[in-house]
Design a protein around this motif. Structure first.
Motif, PDB file in Angstrom:
ATOM      1  N   TRP A 156       9.736  -0.346  -3.145  1.00  0.00           N
ATOM      2  CA  TRP A 156       8.993  -1.441  -2.504  1.00  0.00           C
ATOM      3  C   TRP A 156       9.921  -2.489  -1.914  1.00  0.00           C
ATOM      4  O   TRP A 156       9.589  -3.123  -0.921  1.00  0.00           O
ATOM      5  CB  TRP A 156       8.037  -2.080  -3.521  1.00  0.00           C
ATOM      6  N   PRO A 194      11.998   6.815  -0.167  1.00  0.00           N
ATOM      7  CA  PRO A 194      11.226   7.795  -0.937  1.00  0.00           C
ATOM      8  C   PRO A 194      11.573   9.228  -0.537  1.00  0.00           C
ATOM      9  O   PRO A 194      12.044   9.471   0.565  1.00  0.00           O
ATOM     10  CB  PRO A 194       9.780   7.458  -0.567  1.00  0.00           C
ATOM     11  N   ARG A 242       0.859  -1.177   0.000  1.00  0.00           N
ATOM     12  CA  ARG A 242       0.000   0.000   0.000  1.00  0.00           C
ATOM     13  C   ARG A 242       0.902   1.235   0.000  1.00  0.00           C
ATOM     14  O   ARG A 242       1.839   1.312   0.788  1.00  0.00           O
ATOM     15  CB  ARG A 242      -0.886  -0.016   1.233  1.00  0.00           C
ATOM     16  N   THR A 243       0.663   2.146  -0.921  1.00  0.00           N
ATOM     17  CA  THR A 243       1.506   3.340  -0.954  1.00  0.00           C
ATOM     18  C   THR A 243       0.623   4.568  -0.925  1.00  0.00           C
ATOM     19  O   THR A 243      -0.466   4.582  -1.490  1.00  0.00           O
ATOM     20  CB  THR A 243       2.361   3.416  -2.233  1.00  0.00           C
ATOM     21  N   THR A 244       1.099   5.600  -0.248  1.00  0.00           N
ATOM     22  CA  THR A 244       0.364   6.867  -0.239  1.00  0.00           C
ATOM     23  C   THR A 244       1.325   7.997  -0.587  1.00  0.00           C
ATOM     24  O   THR A 244       2.362   8.152   0.048  1.00  0.00           O
ATOM     25  CB  THR A 244      -0.245   7.142   1.157  1.00  0.00           C
ATOM     26  N   GLN A 258       4.806   7.486   1.656  1.00  0.00           N
ATOM     27  CA  GLN A 258       5.312   6.279   2.286  1.00  0.00           C
ATOM     28  C   GLN A 258       4.701   5.037   1.671  1.00  0.00           C
ATOM     29  O   GLN A 258       3.707   5.099   0.955  1.00  0.00           O
ATOM     30  CB  GLN A 258       5.061   6.317   3.790  1.00  0.00           C
ATOM     31  N   ALA A 259       5.343   3.910   1.954  1.00  0.00           N
ATOM     32  CA  ALA A 259       4.866   2.636   1.441  1.00  0.00           C
ATOM     33  C   ALA A 259       4.940   1.608   2.554  1.00  0.00           C
ATOM     34  O   ALA A 259       5.905   1.585   3.313  1.00  0.00           O
ATOM     35  CB  ALA A 259       5.727   2.200   0.268  1.00  0.00           C
ATOM     36  N   GLU A 301      -0.281   6.315  -5.641  1.00  0.00           N
ATOM     37  CA  GLU A 301      -1.246   5.730  -4.703  1.00  0.00           C
ATOM     38  C   GLU A 301      -1.636   4.381  -5.271  1.00  0.00           C
ATOM     39  O   GLU A 301      -2.344   4.311  -6.270  1.00  0.00           O
ATOM     40  CB  GLU A 301      -2.505   6.611  -4.610  1.00  0.00           C
ATOM     41  N   ASP A 351       6.763  -0.749   7.275  1.00  0.00           N
ATOM     42  CA  ASP A 351       7.130   0.504   6.634  1.00  0.00           C
ATOM     43  C   ASP A 351       8.485   0.325   5.945  1.00  0.00           C
ATOM     44  O   ASP A 351       9.429  -0.194   6.539  1.00  0.00           O
ATOM     45  CB  ASP A 351       7.223   1.612   7.691  1.00  0.00           C
ATOM     46  N   THR A 352       8.587   0.782   4.691  1.00  0.00           N
ATOM     47  CA  THR A 352       9.812   0.493   3.935  1.00  0.00           C
ATOM     48  C   THR A 352      11.005   1.315   4.385  1.00  0.00           C
ATOM     49  O   THR A 352      12.128   1.007   4.018  1.00  0.00           O
ATOM     50  CB  THR A 352       9.611   0.732   2.426  1.00  0.00           C
ATOM     51  N   LEU A 366       3.494   8.460  -2.751  1.00  0.00           N
ATOM     52  CA  LEU A 366       4.889   8.065  -2.879  1.00  0.00           C
ATOM     53  C   LEU A 366       5.566   8.828  -4.020  1.00  0.00           C
ATOM     54  O   LEU A 366       5.055   8.898  -5.131  1.00  0.00           O
ATOM     55  CB  LEU A 366       4.958   6.563  -3.153  1.00  0.00           C
TER      56      LEU A 366
END
Lengths: 566, 365
Positions: A50, A56, A6-8, A60-61, A24, A67-68, A10
């Motif tokens: 990922w 980033p 899941r990314t927001t 975030q992802a 997203e 959390d990456t 990014l």
């Protein structure tokens, strides 16, 4: 359904350049998710974010719930990530590479025994356990890389362009491996620049210039341009093109070997006046859209489309390309094996084959750069054995690397290449004017090559290779790294040159591009295994008329292998 | 730190390097070539210095003096000169390095116990040897004078640690430091940067390996190779060049293992901050080989350098190992004397590794 990724918001910048913006996305558990986009779209960057090997710049992802950035080690420990290019140690054997991958991931010995046996069997590599990875073929290397990334049974697998440099046979096997792996409930993310490969994914994200254009299933994506695609069959190509090009309703026109294909703007329809002008000249039939057309529709909707190219036809004295039982041997390795072919002037011939099939070697012989070991070849009536020097002024050659000088301007590059072909004075000015007009470079003369986009560089490279009005034009992978719209436009240029009489000899990795070529030659292990129009190649295998190029290609290679075996 | 993962990296690296005969060959042969070349080429000893004599006295005493020069073994009579112009020409052409001019009346002055003038012309274009040549000549000349009368002072000179004043005994133990600084870092630097160039490093980044584990695993096989290099070089120095070994062999080997870890660590640090093999290669040469030849004291004594340069030499671990190596080999001393240098090398090693692990961030950018 739970989201594995899941990314927001990014985003990632490299040295001030925004490579990825506001991504997203949610990847669901158990699906094969595709990232489709041309080179430079940001696919690799997204994969690296990922895999938690890149942080980033914004957003975030979370991957598998971690959390990456803050939990990178947790992500590393669980994800399988196969980068582009080399992922193996050449001097280590197949088994040793696999052992290394297992041991750094803490796979227990008893798990390793079972899993490696199963994976190697699936990949068909059991017979090569002791062979150094550097001595495997491209396809086998990819399969071994995949096995190395599956050895710890990761719940998520990230594959960055796994089919790069892989022939269609190995590509199909690679996908069979992925399917089987997915059936165990794992998730796969695959990036690719190839439309036909993207069709295999459960869901796709279109990526263009660092932005996500759309996320959906391939069928749904194609449906977005349903009703906007028409096929135009005509005997009067030039006249019909002129009418269609001027119609503001037409978003894009594709010039295929035996027909035209048009895409209309959203909600547009060809007005009765245009239809009336076409009546009698051409037949218009609605056609099923392809992913490429959706991509073009979405990318041009997001950013204004570059102005269309309307090249002027120039009559050229075309020349024949002919090979008679041509052989090229390097030591005891036969790169080109008894190839006979004759290409008439004005034909576009597509030369397809896996890496190492002998395509580039053959082109080098035709360009007079390499002496054949046996047999004869003639280009525009000149023998490659005896008249190689004279021959070079009658041919144009454009390589996949676009051999341009990055620190010179467009005009300087053109002047240099014109000078290299011995053009001077008024003649030089005229040809440069013609070539840059033809390739839509007018107005860009003062720009430096290093600041141009891949598509413009590609057109400049083409301009440089046709300045001297060659009889035969050789294009070695000319469209790699260019987005779909510009690829189609590039093909329009090629068709225009061919309709003026120039013979065009193209090698390509994009199997879809076969439909632009009048005839196709398929090479496999140095041999020409099939030659003919796409239709003829289909019929030879009794394939249905809508069979894709991949099926045709694979069919012929299997046929050739059966023949070789018997 | 997971020992199994470190072992996995070490095994992989060992197999990878052992299957590359060129790397192994270069790693084992180059240090020997360097030792032999430098051991023979860098000599500060003077013998067979070409001598020209302009004898304007033509007496038994003047002939005796000439004989005293040639009999010393240092000088070799190249030619008898006839006039002052010939002297100048011979020096200009480099036919002779030293001209001895015996003026008329030399013997007469000598028998009368008067100060007798004597001229020595030394070719100063090689300043280091010129000093040695003139002091040798001076010693012979004054010895000749003493024979004529009783000396006022009797000086008993004894040279310790290197009684024959052989420069091989000074240079070779210094070379141990230079050679172990020149080659081991190349191995580690190239090994890591090669993974960056081919792209295999991305797989390492995306695995559970930590940077410390990865670096440690990379280090082990190269430490073994470097240890072999070192043992070979010391053996050749002892057996071939006849360099004495007054201290403990085990002690020197133990300390050089520490030193080799330090130099390998410098290689890793360079590779952690560079991206291509070419840049890594140049960087290694600039940070290790060049300063270790110039500023380690191997060739040029540090205590004669200007103060600022002396401070600068403190930054190179090579200078400490030159002290250690000469201390053990020539002076026969051990930990009780050398501990400050050893402590500095140890701290240096830890710093280099910490820095390398910190710089190698497991991120592609």
């Amino acid at each position: 359904m739970t989201a594995v990724i899941r990314t927001t918001g990014l985003g990632r910048r490299f040295a001030g350049r925004q490579v990825l913006t506001g991504v997203e996305l949610a990847v669901q558990q158990g699906e094969i998710f595709g990232l489709l986009g041309p080179d430079g779209a940001g696919k690799t960057t997204l994969m690296q974010l990922w895999a938690a090997i890149l942080d980033p710049s914004e957003g975030q992802a979370t991957v598998l719930g971690f959390d990456t950035v803050r939990q990178a080690a947790e992500v590393n420990a669980r994800v399988g990530y196969m980068s582009q290019g080399f992922t193996l140690y050449d001097r280590l054997s197949v088994l040793e590479n696999l052992q290394f991958a297992a041991r750094i991931r803490g796979v227990a010995a008893q798990d390793f025994a079972g899993r490696s046996h199963e994976l190697l069997a699936m990949a068909g590599l059991q017979a090569y356990l002791d062979r150094p990875a550097g001595k495997l073929s491209g396809g086998m290397r990819k399969k071994l890389s995949l096995c190395a990334n599956l050895i710890h049974a990761p719940p998520l697998l990230l594959l960055d362009e796994p089919s790069l440099g892989v022939d269609p046979v190995s590509r199909r096997e690679l996908w069979q491996l992925l399917r089987r792996y997915q059936q165990h409930g794992s998730t796969v993310v695959v990036s690719t620049p190839y439309m036909d490969e993207a069709e295999y994914c459960d869901r796709l994200a279109f990526l263009d210039q660092g932005r996500v254009l759309a996320v959906d299933t391939p069928a749904q994506l194609r449906a977005r341009v349903q009703g906007r695609i028409y096929e135009v069959r005509t005997a009067m190509t030039a006249a019909v093109q002129a009418i269609l090009r001027d119609a503001p309703e037409v978003l894009n026109l594709q010039w295929l070997a035996d027909r035209l294909r048009i895409q209309l703007h959203a909600g547009a329809d060809l007005p009765p006046a245009t239809l009336a002008r076409l009546r009698g000249l051409a037949t218009l039939t609605p056609a099923e859209p392809g992913l490429e057309e959706t991509f073009i529709a979405l990318s041009t909707a997001a950013a204004a489309a570059p102005p269309p190219v309307s090249p002027a036809v120039m009559e050229t004295q075309g020349g024949e390309v002919r090979a008679e039982r041509l052989c090229v041997r390097f030591g005891d390795f036969t790169a080109v094996d008894r190839v006979s072919v004759s290409v008439p002037p004005g034909e576009v011939i597509g030369w397809l084959g896996p890496n190492g099939a002998g395509k580039t070697t053959l082109i080098r012989v035709f360009c007079g750069l390499l002496m054949p070991s046996d047999g004869e070849a003639f280009v525009a009536g000149l023998s490659v054995n005896r008249q190689a020097r004279a021959l070079r002024s009658r041919i144009g050659y454009m390589s996949q690397r676009f051999s341009l000088y990055p620190d010179l301007t467009v005009a300087e590059n053109l002047r240099f290449f014109a000078g290299a072909y011995g053009l001077g004075g008024k003649r030089r000015r005229q040809t440069i004017e013609w070539a840059s007009g033809m390739t839509a470079l007018t107005g860009m003369e003062a720009r430096r090559v290093s600041e141009l986009s891949a598509a413009v560089r590609q057109r400049l490279a083409l301009a440089c290779s046709i300045l001297h009005g060659p009889a035969v034009l050789f294009l070695d992978e000319p469209t790699s790294g260019v987005d779909p719209l510009n690829r189609q436009r590039f093909w329009q240029l090629i068709q225009t040159l061919a309709s003026g009489g120039m013979t065009v000899f193209v090698t390509t990795h994009y199997l879809e591009e076969a439909s632009y070529c009048h005839r196709l030659g398929l090479m496999h292990q140095g041999r020409l295994v099939a030659l003919g129009t796409l239709e003829q190649l289909r019929q030879a295998l009794r394939l249905p008329a809508d069979a894709g190029m991949e099926a045709v290609f694979l069919g012929h290679i299997e046929h050739a292998q059966r023949e070789l075996a018997s | 730190m997971n020992p199994r993962r470190i072992a996995a990296v070490a095994t992989k690296e060992a197999k990878d390097v052992l299957r590359d005969p060129i790397t192994v060959g270069v790693a084992l042969i180059m240090p020997l070539i360097m030792l032999l070349l430098f051991g023979y080429a860098i000599t500060l000893d003077v013998d067979d210095i070409t001598l020209g004599v302009l004898d304007e006295d033509h007496t038994p005493a003047s002939r005796q003096l000439t004989e005293a020069f040639t009999a010393s073994g240092v000088f070799q009579l190249e030619r008898e000169l006839t006039d002052p112009h010939a002297v100048e020409r011979a020096l200009q052409r480099g036919e002779i390095r030293l001209a001895l001019i015996i003026p008329p009346g030399f013997e007469r002055a000598l028998t009368r116990h008067e100060p007798s003038p004597l001229q020595l012309l030394v070719d100063g274009t090689y300043s280091a040897t010129a000093t040695l040549v003139s002091s040798h000549a001076l010693a012979i000349a004054s010895g000749f004078g003493h024979a004529a009368g009783p000396p006022a002072l009797q000086l008993e000179t004894r040279v310790w640690y290197n009684p024959s004043l052989s420069s091989v005994h000074t240079v070779v133990p210094g070379l141990y430091a230079v050679i172990l600084m020149a080659f081991p870092p190349l191995l580690t630097a190239l090994a890591l940067v090669r993974e960056k160039e081919t792209g295999t490093i991305a797989q390492i980044y995306a695995s559970p390996l930590s940077s410390v584990e990865f670096l440690a695993g990379k280090l082990i096989p190269y430490a073994i190779i470097a240890f072999v290099q070192m043992a070979m070089v010391i053996a050749v120095g002892f057996l071939w060049f006849g360099v004495p070994f007054r201290g403990s062999v085990a002690f020197l080997l133990a300390i050089s293992l520490l030193y080799v870890l330090c130099t390998l660590g410098i290689g890793l640090l360079v590779s952690a901050v560079t991206r291509t093999q070419l840049v890594a290669l140049l960087a290694v040469l600039i940070v290790t080989l060049m300063p270790s030849i110039l500023f380690s004291g191997m060739l040029f004594p540090i205590f004669t350098m200007p103060y600022v340069v002396q401070l600068y030499t403190l930054a190179f671990p090579g200078r400490y190992f030159v002290d250690i190596s000469r201390g053990v080999v020539l002076k026969g001393v051990g930990l009780e004397v050398l501990w400050p240098s050893i402590a500095i090398v140890a701290v240096y090693t830890l710093l280099v590794f910490a820095l390398a692990a910190w710089r190698l961030k497991k991120k592609v950018a």
